[in-house]
Write a protein that holds these residues in place. Structure first.
Motif, short mmCIF file in Angstrom:
data_model
loop_
_atom_site.label_atom_id
_atom_site.label_comp_id
_atom_site.label_asym_id
_atom_site.label_seq_id
_atom_site.Cartn_x
_atom_site.Cartn_y
_atom_site.Cartn_z
N GLN A 17 0.80 -1.23 0.00
CA GLN A 17 0.00 0.00 0.00
C GLN A 17 0.83 1.27 0.00
O GLN A 17 0.30 2.36 -0.25
N SER A 18 2.11 1.21 0.24
CA SER A 18 2.97 2.40 0.17
C SER A 18 4.39 2.00 -0.18
O SER A 18 4.86 0.93 0.23
N ARG A 19 5.05 2.89 -0.89
CA ARG A 19 6.46 2.65 -1.27
C ARG A 19 7.39 3.66 -0.63
O ARG A 19 8.52 3.83 -1.06
N GLY A 20 6.86 4.37 0.37
CA GLY A 20 7.67 5.44 0.99
C GLY A 20 8.21 5.03 2.34
O GLY A 20 7.64 4.18 3.04
N ILE A 21 9.31 5.64 2.72
CA ILE A 21 9.92 5.37 4.03
C ILE A 21 10.67 6.61 4.50
O ILE A 21 11.13 7.41 3.68
N LEU A 22 10.76 6.75 5.81
CA LEU A 22 11.53 7.83 6.43
C LEU A 22 12.79 7.25 7.04
O LEU A 22 12.73 6.19 7.68
N PHE A 101 11.12 -0.27 -1.83
CA PHE A 101 10.87 1.13 -1.47
C PHE A 101 11.31 2.01 -2.63
O PHE A 101 12.35 1.77 -3.26
N GLU A 102 10.50 3.02 -2.93
CA GLU A 102 10.79 3.88 -4.09
C GLU A 102 11.08 5.31 -3.70
O GLU A 102 11.66 6.06 -4.48
N ARG A 103 10.65 5.73 -2.52
CA ARG A 103 10.90 7.11 -2.07
C ARG A 103 11.37 7.08 -0.62
O ARG A 103 10.70 6.48 0.23
N PRO A 136 17.76 -0.78 -13.56
CA PRO A 136 16.76 -0.61 -12.49
C PRO A 136 16.49 0.88 -12.27
O PRO A 136 17.37 1.70 -12.50
N ALA A 137 15.25 1.19 -11.86
CA ALA A 137 14.98 2.57 -11.44
C ALA A 137 15.66 2.77 -10.10
O ALA A 137 15.65 1.87 -9.26
N SER A 138 16.26 3.92 -9.88
CA SER A 138 16.92 4.11 -8.59
C SER A 138 15.92 4.67 -7.58
O SER A 138 14.93 5.30 -7.93
N LEU A 139 16.22 4.37 -6.33
CA LEU A 139 15.42 4.91 -5.23
C LEU A 139 15.47 6.43 -5.29
O LEU A 139 16.53 7.00 -5.41
N ARG A 140 14.30 7.06 -5.20
CA ARG A 140 14.30 8.52 -5.17
C ARG A 140 14.40 8.97 -3.71
O ARG A 140 13.58 8.60 -2.88
N CYS A 141 15.42 9.77 -3.43
CA CYS A 141 15.69 10.19 -2.06
C CYS A 141 15.59 11.70 -1.95
O CYS A 141 15.85 12.43 -2.90
#
Ligand SMILES: [Zn+2]
Length: 249
Positions: A17-22, A101-103, A136-141
């Protein structure tokens, strides 16, 4: 949701449900006569966890160590070299990317980490750019210092003006006093406001210029109530930032 308190299945479900992380990052370094060694990590962790609760974001374990070589002439400081921190960040962010994780919003508590954090983002993007097909797409930070949002800066200015300073600030010490009232330290501050920033190079140079470890600050102004105001301002601004980050193209 704290990553270290989840099972792997819970993380897998979160990713549906989410691809974001802090990712909170701080430092373990001196903060003058009345500041805690863990100030930067404590502030980043408190605020990241607040943002996580407000937005439902997963929060990674705090990276308590940073690039603090210039504080090494003061007892208790533990530093990573820039190249070590770079390698740690590339590995940890790469691990998050591998799981899907994408963001990743990096919530930072130490200005001295910034150059290396940006270098780590560039390393991740370079690895993706240079990979053979299919790339691969890189993680967006994204990097956000907790004190940088305009709403936080406005509270700092109102409470402390130029007596906030730039290291062992009244602001960051207020946030730790709010988080850990049982750890409030009282100590003489002489002069009350530390010498203004004139730059620095290595640890000996830093100590010569700023003998008690503070730069430009008067942390006798710190209070838990001020810390709570700063915490809430940072939480609101960074929660909005994170929500926007998730839906950006
Ligand atoms: Zn600090």
């Amino acid at each position: 949701m704290l990553l270290e308190r989840c099972t792997w299945q819970e993380v897998e479900r979160y990713l549906e449900q989410s691809r974001g992380i802090l990712l909170p990052i701080g430092s373990t370094e001196q903060h003058g006569p009345n500041g805690l060694i863990g100030t930067d990590a404590l502030c980043a962790e408190l605020i990241a966890r607040g943002v996580g609760e407000a937005t439902g974001a997963m929060v990674a374990p705090t990276l308590n160590f940073g690039m603090a070589q210039h504080h090494m002439a003061f007892c208790g400081t533990m530093t990573l070299r820039p190249q070590t921190l770079l390698a740690v960040l590339v590995d940890l962010l790469g691990a998050l990317a591998r799981h899907g994780f994408e963001r990743c919003l990096v919530i930072n508590g130490h200005g001295g980490n910034m150059a290396t954090i940006f270098a780590a983002f560039s390393e991740l993007h370079a690895a993706a750019s240079l990979a053979p097909e299919p790339r691969p797409a890189s993680l967006r930070c994204r990097l956000r210092n907790w004190w940088s949002p305009p709403a936080v800066a406005a509270v700092q200015k109102e409470l402390f003006g130029e007596r906030d300073g730039s290291h062992a600030t009244a602001s960051e010490i207020s946030v730790t006093q709010y988080a850990l009232p049982e750890c409030i330290k009282r100590a003489p501050l002489d002069p009350p406001q530390a010498p203004a920033s004139t730059g620095f190079t290595d640890a000996a140079d830093f100590r010569r210029r700023y003998p008690d470890g503070r730069i430009g600050s008067d942390p006798s102004l710190a209070t838990p109530a001020h810390g709570e105001r700063l915490y809430r301002a940072a939480l609101d601004a960074l929660a909005e930032d994170y929500r926007n980050f998730l839906v950006e193209p």
